[in-house]
Write a protein that holds these residues in place. Structure first.
Motif, PDB file in Angstrom:
ATOM      1  N   GLU A   1      43.517  47.174  47.356  1.00 25.56           N
ATOM      2  CA  GLU A   1      41.916  47.970  48.799  1.00 25.56           C
ATOM      3  C   GLU A   1      41.544  46.604  47.421  1.00 25.56           C
ATOM      4  O   GLU A   1      40.094  46.140  48.515  1.00 25.56           O
ATOM      5  N   GLU A   2      40.940  46.618  46.088  1.00 19.98           N
ATOM      6  CA  GLU A   2      40.173  46.351  45.430  1.00 19.98           C
ATOM      7  C   GLU A   2      41.082  44.804  45.070  1.00 19.98           C
ATOM      8  O   GLU A   2      39.596  44.224  44.999  1.00 19.98           O
ATOM      9  N   ALA A   3      41.827  44.057  44.915  1.00 19.84           N
ATOM     10  CA  ALA A   3      42.749  43.645  44.523  1.00 19.84           C
ATOM     11  C   ALA A   3      42.894  42.605  45.663  1.00 19.84           C
ATOM     12  O   ALA A   3      42.857  42.541  47.245  1.00 19.84           O
ATOM     13  N   ASP A   4      42.488  41.071  45.132  1.00 16.43           N
ATOM     14  CA  ASP A   4      42.697  40.292  45.796  1.00 16.43           C
ATOM     15  C   ASP A   4      43.950  39.981  46.405  1.00 16.43           C
ATOM     16  O   ASP A   4      45.335  40.642  45.753  1.00 16.43           O
ATOM     17  N   GLU A   5      44.289  38.945  47.358  1.00 16.40           N
ATOM     18  CA  GLU A   5      46.108  38.873  47.720  1.00 16.40           C
ATOM     19  C   GLU A   5      46.653  38.006  46.245  1.00 16.40           C
ATOM     20  O   GLU A   5      48.351  38.042  46.400  1.00 16.40           O
ATOM     21  N   ALA A   6      45.921  37.185  46.048  1.00 16.15           N
ATOM     22  CA  ALA A   6      46.694  36.671  44.945  1.00 16.15           C
ATOM     23  C   ALA A   6      47.518  37.552  43.468  1.00 16.15           C
ATOM     24  O   ALA A   6      48.358  36.602  43.074  1.00 16.15           O
ATOM     25  N   GLU A   7      46.575  38.441  43.593  1.00 13.81           N
ATOM     26  CA  GLU A   7      46.789  39.632  42.391  1.00 13.81           C
ATOM     27  C   GLU A   7      47.933  40.297  43.292  1.00 13.81           C
ATOM     28  O   GLU A   7      48.771  41.341  42.363  1.00 13.81           O
TER      29      GLU A   7
END
Length: 74
Positions: free
Chosen positions: A49-55
């Motif tokens: 939920e919190e991390a962006d797709e890159a992470e």
């Protein structure tokens, strides 16, 4: 982003159970294996939920592979 199947590895360490998701590098713990699994599921859901797709991609692309062993002699 479509996720691969994720794995929960649960091990007893002393009085606690430690649960890890090796594909994402996420861990949690609980007093029972069920609690450890539930806590891990919550931790993975929070990450997603919190991390962006890159992470998330970075974590998935760390080179960790989880495979079922096919043993000839058992």
């Amino acid at each position: 982003m479509k996720l691969p199947k994720l794995t929960a590895v649960i091990e007893k360490e002393g009085k606690w159970y430690v649960a890890t998701c090796p594909e994402l590098g996420v861990a949690s713990q609980g007093r029972t294996d069920e609690e450890a699994e539930a806590m891990l599921q919550e931790a993975v859901e929070l990450l997603l939920e919190e991390a962006d797709e890159a992470e998330v991609r970075r974590r998935l692309d760390r080179g960790v592979k989880v495979k079922r062993l096919e043993l000839v002699h058992a």
